[in-house]
Design a protein around this motif. Structure first.
Motif, PDB file in Angstrom:
ATOM      1  N   SER A   1       0.832  -1.198   0.000  1.00  0.00           N
ATOM      2  CA  SER A   1       0.000   0.000   0.000  1.00  0.00           C
ATOM      3  C   SER A   1       0.868   1.250   0.000  1.00  0.00           C
ATOM      4  CB  SER A   1      -0.919   0.003   1.222  1.00  0.00           C
ATOM      5  OG  SER A   1      -1.661   1.195   1.287  1.00  0.00           O
ATOM      6  N   ALA A   2       1.929   1.238   0.797  1.00  0.00           N
ATOM      7  CA  ALA A   2       2.838   2.383   0.857  1.00  0.00           C
ATOM      8  C   ALA A   2       3.538   2.583  -0.483  1.00  0.00           C
ATOM      9  CB  ALA A   2       3.861   2.183   1.971  1.00  0.00           C
ATOM     10  N   ASP A   3       3.931   1.505  -1.121  1.00  0.00           N
ATOM     11  CA  ASP A   3       4.599   1.592  -2.417  1.00  0.00           C
ATOM     12  C   ASP A   3       3.661   2.140  -3.485  1.00  0.00           C
ATOM     13  OD1 ASP A   3       6.760   0.566  -1.156  1.00  0.00           O
ATOM     14  OD2 ASP A   3       6.820  -1.328  -2.251  1.00  0.00           O
ATOM     15  N   LEU A   4       2.423   1.670  -3.472  1.00  0.00           N
ATOM     16  CA  LEU A   4       1.448   2.153  -4.443  1.00  0.00           C
ATOM     17  C   LEU A   4       1.140   3.629  -4.228  1.00  0.00           C
ATOM     18  CD1 LEU A   4      -1.057  -0.856  -4.601  1.00  0.00           C
ATOM     19  CD2 LEU A   4       0.581  -0.138  -6.351  1.00  0.00           C
ATOM     20  N   THR A   5       1.055   4.039  -2.971  1.00  0.00           N
ATOM     21  CA  THR A   5       0.817   5.446  -2.653  1.00  0.00           C
ATOM     22  C   THR A   5       1.971   6.312  -3.129  1.00  0.00           C
ATOM     23  OG1 THR A   5      -0.498   4.849  -0.713  1.00  0.00           O
ATOM     24  CG2 THR A   5       0.375   7.094  -0.794  1.00  0.00           C
ATOM     25  N   LEU A   6       3.188   5.841  -2.897  1.00  0.00           N
ATOM     26  CA  LEU A   6       4.371   6.577  -3.337  1.00  0.00           C
ATOM     27  C   LEU A   6       4.404   6.698  -4.861  1.00  0.00           C
ATOM     28  CD1 LEU A   6       7.112   7.894  -2.728  1.00  0.00           C
ATOM     29  CD2 LEU A   6       8.138   5.613  -2.757  1.00  0.00           C
ATOM     30  N   LYS A   7       4.086   5.617  -5.553  1.00  0.00           N
ATOM     31  CA  LYS A   7       4.081   5.650  -7.013  1.00  0.00           C
ATOM     32  C   LYS A   7       3.020   6.615  -7.546  1.00  0.00           C
ATOM     33  CE  LYS A   7       3.825   2.784 -11.173  1.00  0.00           C
ATOM     34  NZ  LYS A   7       3.002   3.780 -11.891  1.00  0.00           N
ATOM     35  N   ALA A   8       1.832   6.582  -6.948  1.00  0.00           N
ATOM     36  CA  ALA A   8       0.755   7.474  -7.392  1.00  0.00           C
ATOM     37  C   ALA A   8       1.137   8.932  -7.181  1.00  0.00           C
ATOM     38  CB  ALA A   8      -0.533   7.144  -6.645  1.00  0.00           C
ATOM     39  N   TYR A   9       1.740   9.211  -6.032  1.00  0.00           N
ATOM     40  CA  TYR A   9       2.165  10.582  -5.733  1.00  0.00           C
ATOM     41  C   TYR A   9       3.251  11.028  -6.707  1.00  0.00           C
ATOM     42  CZ  TYR A   9       4.211  14.554  -3.310  1.00  0.00           C
ATOM     43  OH  TYR A   9       4.706  15.790  -3.005  1.00  0.00           O
ATOM     44  N   ASN A  10       4.230  10.154  -6.960  1.00  0.00           N
ATOM     45  CA  ASN A  10       5.315  10.494  -7.887  1.00  0.00           C
ATOM     46  C   ASN A  10       4.785  10.752  -9.299  1.00  0.00           C
ATOM     47  OD1 ASN A  10       7.192  10.237  -5.853  1.00  0.00           O
ATOM     48  ND2 ASN A  10       7.794   8.158  -6.412  1.00  0.00           N
ATOM     49  N   ASP A  11       3.830   9.926  -9.730  1.00  0.00           N
ATOM     50  CA  ASP A  11       3.242  10.109 -11.062  1.00  0.00           C
ATOM     51  C   ASP A  11       2.516  11.451 -11.145  1.00  0.00           C
ATOM     52  OD1 ASP A  11       4.198   7.657 -11.806  1.00  0.00           O
ATOM     53  OD2 ASP A  11       2.284   6.605 -11.544  1.00  0.00           O
TER      54      ASP A  11
ATOM     55  N   LEU B   1       5.034  18.678 -13.105  1.00  0.00           N
ATOM     56  CA  LEU B   1       6.299  19.218 -13.609  1.00  0.00           C
ATOM     57  C   LEU B   1       6.297  19.281 -15.134  1.00  0.00           C
ATOM     58  CD1 LEU B   1       8.902  17.468 -11.271  1.00  0.00           C
ATOM     59  CD2 LEU B   1       8.307  19.886 -11.311  1.00  0.00           C
ATOM     60  N   GLN B   2       5.666  18.306 -15.764  1.00  0.00           N
ATOM     61  CA  GLN B   2       5.593  18.306 -17.222  1.00  0.00           C
ATOM     62  C   GLN B   2       4.736  19.462 -17.724  1.00  0.00           C
ATOM     63  OE1 GLN B   2       7.382  16.484 -19.258  1.00  0.00           O
ATOM     64  NE2 GLN B   2       6.476  17.495 -21.048  1.00  0.00           N
ATOM     65  N   VAL B   3       3.654  19.776 -17.002  1.00  0.00           N
ATOM     66  CA  VAL B   3       2.813  20.917 -17.377  1.00  0.00           C
ATOM     67  C   VAL B   3       3.621  22.212 -17.292  1.00  0.00           C
ATOM     68  CG1 VAL B   3       0.826  22.314 -16.696  1.00  0.00           C
ATOM     69  CG2 VAL B   3       0.638  19.827 -16.743  1.00  0.00           C
ATOM     70  N   VAL B   4       4.359  22.370 -16.197  1.00  0.00           N
ATOM     71  CA  VAL B   4       5.195  23.566 -16.029  1.00  0.00           C
ATOM     72  C   VAL B   4       6.214  23.665 -17.156  1.00  0.00           C
ATOM     73  CG1 VAL B   4       6.915  24.676 -14.554  1.00  0.00           C
ATOM     74  CG2 VAL B   4       4.894  23.629 -13.532  1.00  0.00           C
ATOM     75  N   ARG B   5       6.789  22.533 -17.504  1.00  0.00           N
ATOM     76  CA  ARG B   5       7.795  22.510 -18.565  1.00  0.00           C
ATOM     77  C   ARG B   5       7.178  22.889 -19.912  1.00  0.00           C
ATOM     78  NH1 ARG B   5      12.374  17.855 -18.941  1.00  0.00           N
ATOM     79  NH2 ARG B   5      13.702  18.842 -20.494  1.00  0.00           N
TER      80      ARG B   5
ATOM     81  N   VAL C   1      16.613  29.931 -17.047  1.00  0.00           N
ATOM     82  CA  VAL C   1      15.354  29.223 -17.318  1.00  0.00           C
ATOM     83  C   VAL C   1      15.556  27.725 -17.201  1.00  0.00           C
ATOM     84  CG1 VAL C   1      13.674  28.657 -19.122  1.00  0.00           C
ATOM     85  CG2 VAL C   1      14.359  31.030 -18.761  1.00  0.00           C
ATOM     86  N   SER C   2      16.684  27.239 -17.698  1.00  0.00           N
ATOM     87  CA  SER C   2      16.970  25.811 -17.657  1.00  0.00           C
ATOM     88  C   SER C   2      16.987  25.282 -16.224  1.00  0.00           C
ATOM     89  CB  SER C   2      18.320  25.526 -18.324  1.00  0.00           C
ATOM     90  OG  SER C   2      18.636  24.153 -18.266  1.00  0.00           O
ATOM     91  N   VAL C   3      17.614  26.041 -15.311  1.00  0.00           N
ATOM     92  CA  VAL C   3      17.685  25.598 -13.918  1.00  0.00           C
ATOM     93  C   VAL C   3      16.361  25.834 -13.190  1.00  0.00           C
ATOM     94  CG1 VAL C   3      18.837  25.932 -11.702  1.00  0.00           C
ATOM     95  CG2 VAL C   3      20.169  25.972 -13.806  1.00  0.00           C
ATOM     96  N   ALA C   4      15.733  26.996 -13.430  1.00  0.00           N
ATOM     97  CA  ALA C   4      14.512  27.353 -12.706  1.00  0.00           C
ATOM     98  C   ALA C   4      13.323  26.489 -13.094  1.00  0.00           C
ATOM     99  CB  ALA C   4      14.163  28.830 -12.944  1.00  0.00           C
ATOM    100  N   ILE C   5      13.261  26.057 -14.358  1.00  0.00           N
ATOM    101  CA  ILE C   5      12.092  25.342 -14.857  1.00  0.00           C
ATOM    102  C   ILE C   5      12.363  23.865 -15.103  1.00  0.00           C
ATOM    103  CG2 ILE C   5      10.319  25.284 -16.657  1.00  0.00           C
ATOM    104  CD1 ILE C   5      10.268  27.775 -14.897  1.00  0.00           C
ATOM    105  N   HIS C   6      13.579  23.537 -15.497  1.00  0.00           N
ATOM    106  CA  HIS C   6      13.860  22.164 -15.904  1.00  0.00           C
ATOM    107  C   HIS C   6      14.665  21.396 -14.845  1.00  0.00           C
ATOM    108  CE1 HIS C   6      12.135  22.936 -19.825  1.00  0.00           C
ATOM    109  NE2 HIS C   6      12.881  24.020 -19.934  1.00  0.00           N
ATOM    110  N   SER C   7      15.969  21.513 -14.881  1.00  0.00           N
ATOM    111  CA  SER C   7      16.814  20.662 -14.046  1.00  0.00           C
ATOM    112  C   SER C   7      16.654  20.924 -12.554  1.00  0.00           C
ATOM    113  CB  SER C   7      18.282  20.825 -14.448  1.00  0.00           C
ATOM    114  OG  SER C   7      18.690  22.183 -14.367  1.00  0.00           O
ATOM    115  N   GLY C   8      16.442  22.191 -12.162  1.00  0.00           N
ATOM    116  CA  GLY C   8      16.309  22.498 -10.735  1.00  0.00           C
ATOM    117  C   GLY C   8      15.126  21.813 -10.067  1.00  0.00           C
TER     118      GLY C   8
END
Length: 202
Positions: A4-14, A20-24, A44-51
């Motif tokens: 359950s904890a693993d599934l919750t973590l995966k859902a949150y990460n997704d 993050l993809q929307v922001v990008r 921009v690269s650090v503020a929006i992408h890699s950072g």
């Protein structure tokens, strides 16, 4: 409970990955990275992408490591996640470091950010703890101590992202001011030559 904890973590990460993809995508469509001003592309690269991606990856390592320590269990899925995120962490950190070094060549005000690009002692200790956890040497570690190391690493990377965003905001305001001044000068020049032409035709 572990599943359950693993599934919750995966859902949150997704979910966070999608955000993050929307922001990008928004940043890409803004074409800020194409601004000809020096250092804009790198900020921009650090503020929006890699950072933000490194910040999120650090948080994932912290959360997963704390879960392993508290549950005293290293499942194959957790091991796979840990290996993937550790490899990604080094790539993202190298990318942030290189990009900010390039930014400082054109923007001296960005120099003070370089002190926050690498791992601090506590952040480095967290990474070492994670790697030991992979080897099974740290499964008996105290969860609160591990949480402290992880929180320090996340806080460090969060501070860097906010610093870069603040610098990018100030940089863009300066660029807008310069462009406005250039526009007004061109407008005055056009008006002057128009009046001069009208005078000579009289």
């Amino acid at each position: 409970l572990a599943a359950s904890a693993d599934l919750t973590l995966k859902a949150y990460n997704d979910h966070v990955s999608a955000l993050l993809q929307v922001v990008r995508e928004v940043a890409n469509h803004s074409e800020l990275a194409l601004d000809p001003g020096p250092s804009t592309h790198h900020l921009v690269s650090v503020a929006i992408h890699s950072g933000p991606y490194r910040l999120e990856n650090t948080a994932r390592l912290h959360t997963l490591g704390a879960l392993i320590v508290s549950s005293q269990e290293m499942t194959p899925q957790r091991h796979a996640w840990m290996m993937e995120w550790l490899a990604l962490q080094k790539h993202l950190s190298d990318q942030v470091q290189l990009t900010l070094q390039e930014a400082t060549q054109a923007d001296a005000d960005a120099t003070n950010m370089l002190g926050n690009t690498g791992d601090t002692l506590k952040a480095d200790m967290m990474r070492i703890a994670v790697e030991k956890t992979l080897a099974g040497d740290a499964l008996m570690a105290v969860a609160t101590d591990y949480a402290g190391l992880g929180n320090a690493a996340v806080e460090q990377h969060y501070r860097l992202v906010t610093q870069v965003m603040d610098r990018l905001d100030a940089h863009l305001k300066q660029r807008i001011h310069q462009m406005q001044q250039k526009f007004y000068l061109q407008l005055l020049a056009a008006l002057f030559f128009t009046l001069l032409a009208a005078y000579m035709m009289m």
